[in-house]
Design an enzyme around this catalytic site. Sequence first.
Site, PDB file in Angstrom:
ATOM      1  N   LYS A 172     -29.540 -10.124  -5.270  1.00 25.81           N
ATOM      2  CA  LYS A 172     -29.953  -9.091  -5.156  1.00 25.81           C
ATOM      3  C   LYS A 172     -29.055  -8.374  -4.073  1.00 25.81           C
ATOM      4  CE  LYS A 172     -34.297  -7.178  -5.993  1.00 25.81           C
ATOM      5  NZ  LYS A 172     -34.434  -5.771  -5.489  1.00 25.81           N
ATOM      6  N   GLU A 175     -24.159  -2.260  -9.079  1.00 26.63           N
ATOM      7  CA  GLU A 175     -25.038  -1.760  -7.169  1.00 26.63           C
ATOM      8  C   GLU A 175     -24.141  -1.180  -6.680  1.00 26.63           C
ATOM      9  OE1 GLU A 175     -29.508  -1.943  -7.779  1.00 26.63           O
ATOM     10  OE2 GLU A 175     -28.799  -1.653  -5.524  1.00 26.63           O
ATOM     11  N   CYS A 215     -27.590   8.776  37.973  1.00 26.47           N
ATOM     12  CA  CYS A 215     -27.677   9.630  39.026  1.00 26.47           C
ATOM     13  C   CYS A 215     -29.026  10.035  39.215  1.00 26.47           C
ATOM     14  CB  CYS A 215     -26.658  10.449  38.056  1.00 26.47           C
ATOM     15  SG  CYS A 215     -26.632  11.875  36.896  1.00 26.47           S
ATOM     16  N   ASP A 255       0.653  -1.139   0.404  1.00 27.81           N
ATOM     17  CA  ASP A 255       0.339   0.096  -0.446  1.00 27.81           C
ATOM     18  C   ASP A 255       0.658   1.383  -0.202  1.00 27.81           C
ATOM     19  OD1 ASP A 255      -2.299  -2.034   0.227  1.00 27.81           O
ATOM     20  OD2 ASP A 255      -2.907  -1.394   2.262  1.00 27.81           O
ATOM     21  N   TYR A 256       1.993   1.445   0.598  1.00 24.65           N
ATOM     22  CA  TYR A 256       2.692   2.687   0.903  1.00 24.65           C
ATOM     23  C   TYR A 256       3.357   2.747  -0.161  1.00 24.65           C
ATOM     24  CZ  TYR A 256       6.885   4.921   2.166  1.00 24.65           C
ATOM     25  OH  TYR A 256       7.836   5.804   2.302  1.00 24.65           O
ATOM     26  N   ASP A 283     -28.351  -5.444  -2.730  1.00 29.30           N
ATOM     27  CA  ASP A 283     -28.980  -4.033  -2.297  1.00 29.30           C
ATOM     28  C   ASP A 283     -28.256  -2.771  -1.668  1.00 29.30           C
ATOM     29  OD1 ASP A 283     -30.952  -2.917  -0.833  1.00 29.30           O
ATOM     30  OD2 ASP A 283     -31.236  -3.879   1.550  1.00 29.30           O
ATOM     31  N   TYR A 285     -23.815  -5.968 -12.624  1.00 23.61           N
ATOM     32  CA  TYR A 285     -24.836  -7.085 -12.488  1.00 23.61           C
ATOM     33  C   TYR A 285     -25.476  -7.276 -14.505  1.00 23.61           C
ATOM     34  CZ  TYR A 285     -28.700  -3.803 -11.591  1.00 23.61           C
ATOM     35  OH  TYR A 285     -29.194  -2.661 -11.719  1.00 23.61           O
ATOM     36  N   CYS A 297     -28.752  13.426  29.761  1.00 33.55           N
ATOM     37  CA  CYS A 297     -28.206  13.721  31.049  1.00 33.55           C
ATOM     38  C   CYS A 297     -27.923  15.218  31.065  1.00 33.55           C
ATOM     39  CB  CYS A 297     -27.912  12.599  32.511  1.00 33.55           C
ATOM     40  SG  CYS A 297     -27.135  13.255  33.586  1.00 33.55           S
ATOM     41  N   SER A 328     -37.172  -2.000 -13.595  1.00 33.12           N
ATOM     42  CA  SER A 328     -37.489  -2.386 -12.125  1.00 33.12           C
ATOM     43  C   SER A 328     -37.651  -3.825 -12.295  1.00 33.12           C
ATOM     44  CB  SER A 328     -39.208  -2.268 -11.740  1.00 33.12           C
ATOM     45  OG  SER A 328     -38.615  -1.127 -10.448  1.00 33.12           O
ATOM     46  N   LEU A 329     -37.469  -4.666 -10.965  1.00 33.45           N
ATOM     47  CA  LEU A 329     -37.554  -6.205 -11.776  1.00 33.45           C
ATOM     48  C   LEU A 329     -39.545  -6.421 -10.732  1.00 33.45           C
ATOM     49  CD1 LEU A 329     -33.939  -7.386  -9.993  1.00 33.45           C
ATOM     50  CD2 LEU A 329     -35.604  -7.580 -12.188  1.00 33.45           C
ATOM     51  N   ARG A 331     -30.109   5.334 -10.819  1.00 37.17           N
ATOM     52  CA  ARG A 331     -31.481   5.168 -11.381  1.00 37.17           C
ATOM     53  C   ARG A 331     -32.571   6.566 -11.564  1.00 37.17           C
ATOM     54  NH1 ARG A 331     -34.699  -0.074  -9.989  1.00 37.17           N
ATOM     55  NH2 ARG A 331     -36.533   0.861  -9.459  1.00 37.17           N
ATOM     56  N   ASP A 351       1.117   4.136  -2.815  1.00 37.53           N
ATOM     57  CA  ASP A 351       0.294   5.439  -2.291  1.00 37.53           C
ATOM     58  C   ASP A 351       1.663   6.786  -2.902  1.00 37.53           C
ATOM     59  OD1 ASP A 351      -1.305   5.083  -0.771  1.00 37.53           O
ATOM     60  OD2 ASP A 351      -0.447   5.129   1.122  1.00 37.53           O
ATOM     61  N   CYS A 377     -32.095  10.518  35.199  1.00 35.55           N
ATOM     62  CA  CYS A 377     -30.951   9.373  34.465  1.00 35.55           C
ATOM     63  C   CYS A 377     -31.428   8.566  35.700  1.00 35.55           C
ATOM     64  CB  CYS A 377     -30.198  10.665  34.945  1.00 35.55           C
ATOM     65  SG  CYS A 377     -28.536   9.619  34.465  1.00 35.55           S
ATOM     66  N   GLU A 435     -27.666 -14.756  -9.802  1.00 32.21           N
ATOM     67  CA  GLU A 435     -27.355 -13.465  -9.277  1.00 32.21           C
ATOM     68  C   GLU A 435     -28.050 -13.634  -7.235  1.00 32.21           C
ATOM     69  OE1 GLU A 435     -26.890 -10.142 -11.874  1.00 32.21           O
ATOM     70  OE2 GLU A 435     -26.602 -11.571 -13.084  1.00 32.21           O
ATOM     71  N   CYS A 479     -22.274  12.352  35.836  1.00 35.54           N
ATOM     72  CA  CYS A 479     -22.510  11.263  35.879  1.00 35.54           C
ATOM     73  C   CYS A 479     -22.071  10.129  35.951  1.00 35.54           C
ATOM     74  CB  CYS A 479     -24.114  11.256  34.905  1.00 35.54           C
ATOM     75  SG  CYS A 479     -24.684   9.944  34.421  1.00 35.54           S
ATOM     76  N   LYS A 503     -37.612 -12.844  -3.261  1.00 37.04           N
ATOM     77  CA  LYS A 503     -36.681 -12.193  -2.171  1.00 37.04           C
ATOM     78  C   LYS A 503     -37.237 -13.267  -1.105  1.00 37.04           C
ATOM     79  CE  LYS A 503     -37.651  -7.979  -3.239  1.00 37.04           C
ATOM     80  NZ  LYS A 503     -36.971  -6.183  -1.727  1.00 37.04           N
TER      81      LYS A 503
HETATM   82  P1  AMP Z   1     -36.807  -3.526  -7.363  1.00 36.68           P
HETATM   83  O1  AMP Z   1     -35.857  -1.500  -7.280  1.00 36.68           O
HETATM   84  O2  AMP Z   1     -37.045  -3.627  -5.812  1.00 36.68           O
HETATM   85  O3  AMP Z   1     -37.479  -3.025  -8.083  1.00 36.68           O
HETATM   86  O4  AMP Z   1     -35.889  -4.230  -7.802  1.00 36.68           O
HETATM   87  C1  AMP Z   1     -34.968  -3.584  -9.100  1.00 36.68           C
HETATM   88  C2  AMP Z   1     -33.611  -3.473  -8.709  1.00 36.68           C
HETATM   89  O5  AMP Z   1     -33.101  -4.412  -8.424  1.00 36.68           O
HETATM   90  C3  AMP Z   1     -32.796  -3.023 -10.060  1.00 36.68           C
HETATM   91  O6  AMP Z   1     -33.288  -1.496 -10.726  1.00 36.68           O
HETATM   92  C4  AMP Z   1     -30.961  -2.905  -9.628  1.00 36.68           C
HETATM   93  O7  AMP Z   1     -30.951  -1.835  -8.869  1.00 36.68           O
HETATM   94  C5  AMP Z   1     -31.263  -3.558  -8.357  1.00 36.68           C
HETATM   95  N1  AMP Z   1     -30.529  -5.356  -8.792  1.00 36.68           N
HETATM   96  C6  AMP Z   1     -29.545  -5.758  -7.152  1.00 36.68           C
HETATM   97  N2  AMP Z   1     -29.228  -6.509  -7.904  1.00 36.68           N
HETATM   98  C7  AMP Z   1     -29.840  -6.818  -9.060  1.00 36.68           C
HETATM   99  C8  AMP Z   1     -29.433  -7.854 -10.099  1.00 36.68           C
HETATM  100  N3  AMP Z   1     -27.950  -9.525  -9.531  1.00 36.68           N
HETATM  101  N4  AMP Z   1     -29.229  -8.007 -10.890  1.00 36.68           N
HETATM  102  C9  AMP Z   1     -30.446  -7.002 -11.404  1.00 36.68           C
HETATM  103  N5  AMP Z   1     -30.733  -5.949 -10.925  1.00 36.68           N
HETATM  104  C10 AMP Z   1     -30.204  -5.991  -9.512  1.00 36.68           C
HETATM  105 ZN    ZN Z   2     -26.812  11.580  34.222  1.00 33.99          ZN
END
Ligand code: AMP
Ligand code: ZN
Length: 665
Positions: free
Chosen positions: A113, A170, A406, A31-32, A115, A222, A421, A80-81, A134, A35, A403, A111, A427, A309
């Site tokens: 999902k 994501e 105290c 790493d050094y 978050d 993805y 408090c 969306s999905l 998005r 850098d 409290c 895959e 305290c 889900k």
């Molecule tokens: P939702 O927001 O529930 O409609 O889900 C759709 C969102 O899931 C998409 O816009 C993606 O950003 C997200 N997402 C997360 N993982 C995946 C994946 N492996 N493939 C496709 N979409 C994904």
């Molecule tokens: Zn206190």
Amino acid sequence: MNAQQQINNLREELHDHNYRYYILDAPIISDYEFDMKLKELQSLEGAHPEFYDENSPTMRVGGTVTKNFNTIAHDQRMYSLENSYSKDELLEWEKRIQRILGDVPITYTCELKYDGASISITYENGHLVRALTRGDGFQGDDVTANVKTIRSIPLHLRDGFPSKFDIRGEIILPLDGFAKMNEERINAGEDPYMNPRNTASGSLKLQDSAVVAERPLDCLLYALVGKNLPADTHFELLEKARSWGFKIPAEAKLCNSSKEVFEYLEYWDLNRHTLPYETDGVVVKVNNLQLQEELGYTAKSPRWALAYKFKTEQASTILEEITYQVGRTGAITPVANLTPVLLAGTTVKRASLHNADQISKLDIREGDTVYVEKGGEIIPKIVGVDLSERPAHSIPTTYIQYCPECGTELERQEGEAQHFCPNYSGCPPQITGRIQHFISRKAMDIEGLGAETVELLFKEGLIENYADLYTLSRDEVIPLERMAEKSADNLVQGIAASVNIPFERVLFALGIRFVGETVAKVLAKAYKNIDALMAASVEELIQVNEIGDRIAESVVSFFNDKKNNEIITRLKGYGLQFSLTEEQLLNQSDILKGQTFVVSGVFEKLERTELKKLIEDNGGKVSSSISSKTSFLVAGANMGPSKKTKAEALGVPIISEDEFLDKVK
Ligand code: AMP
Ligand code: ZN
């Protein structure tokens, strides 16, 4: 080798090391060393702005400030999905698509999902050109500068890529990075962030990309979209993208039947907690791109994909008692003590109730049967009450007024969720909490002294504040429980050694609310010694870059307190560092205090970075863009014409390198 070659070589080398580190997870330099090379590149680029490259590895450190994020249309819509919650729904989906496609074999890519916050990144000729959120699916916000700071997102691609495409994924905050961020916030007396997803998406919209660069963000990709993509199946595309330098999670898997899909679901439902990031389900995608096209889209989502889900793991148990914790800053946190219950692989005994509003909103009472969930939060939370189980003589919860430690009457500031408090110096948990913070690793780092010993010393009446540590003798300490002569010596020596800890860390150690590590550094640099800082007013403090009202008020009230003043006087007497060292002070002044500079172009005597340092060391501020607040534009050769026009329009004086140097002589 001329400068241009040198710059190009360094850039290539750094792109490669970046790839090895973040994508292959197999670095070949330390790493050094990395850098050092980055610094070298930074200074070369500073001296040669004519070789500017918007995708240089130095972009990773950020520094651009975006006031308004432009809204830009996606080349192709981000859909969306469709969600499903059971295997039956999955089988129905398969039947539905099989009806449309006829009797062809279907394989799937599964895959996780991920978050986080969705992102679409455009590459042209192997260069990152744009990153959009998005938004509403049709158009998103341009967050390119912020996205470029994320190390695992390549700025330049390796061979074999199509000339133009978007890649989607994501932006996430891995769990360990999130926990670390929160630890730092708590250390600074700030409320921790609630969950990684919101923090990740909030990070994308920060104005200062240098702040984004400090966050441990990551990106999981993805999907590829574009014309003439070089494969026939989704899975192959993912593999190709990986070979171009993208981070494609290894968990993506090819499945030849719905049976294999189910195995994938079951496996990850059980094992998702072993992942370094959050996931809330699985996405099943028809693998063949031709078939995807035949299936097409509904108004909202592709017909060729389905999200499955996971059930949020929930458990119900009895809330036995609500207790109240008092933190180092005096903040009260209500805690639910539960009948132990198994949840997401761990036994849960306690859950946070956050604050009084949360309790009354859910009408949570002792004796209730409650639902506990473990989401992104590290601490499980109570999401509801099973009213059908409520005991007949249940009593509504009244929040404590005094409290628990105290007995002082609690206060609640307007606009704050938490009760406090106010008994700052009397305290017990506030006293020991402050001392524990003082000795902690990032503060005074006192070896041989731990949190439990602090409590013991306090209980025995040997210390009441952190200044008392410095008068402890080994004879006083030896009689303590579990204290041997050797450990007593270590303790006393550890304390004595801490007098060499530098000023900025002493400042952090004092435990002023909202003064975390970074703020302490900023203040130490701006004021240089504690006396100057103690004399500063709120109005003066907020003139310092990064210091807002909240911090300024907290600093002033800390130093207005008579007891704090006495403690600081004592600490000075014990030899602690209350000013910057000679070396730090060398070349420093505050002749430029209150002035803001924009530096642009190439200079003869100094490199641009040196010039900026000189401004800051002399108390001035450096800003990247010209506004009516700019005091001077320091102009070198080849300065951008737009900067000049803007400075002239706003009446900002333009000065040369020599004119600037005259100011700080
Ligand atoms: P939702 O927001 O529930 O409609 O889900 C759709 C969102 O899931 C998409 O816009 C993606 O950003 C997200 N997402 C997360 N993982 C995946 C994946 N492996 N493939 C496709 N979409 C994904
Ligand atoms: Zn206190």
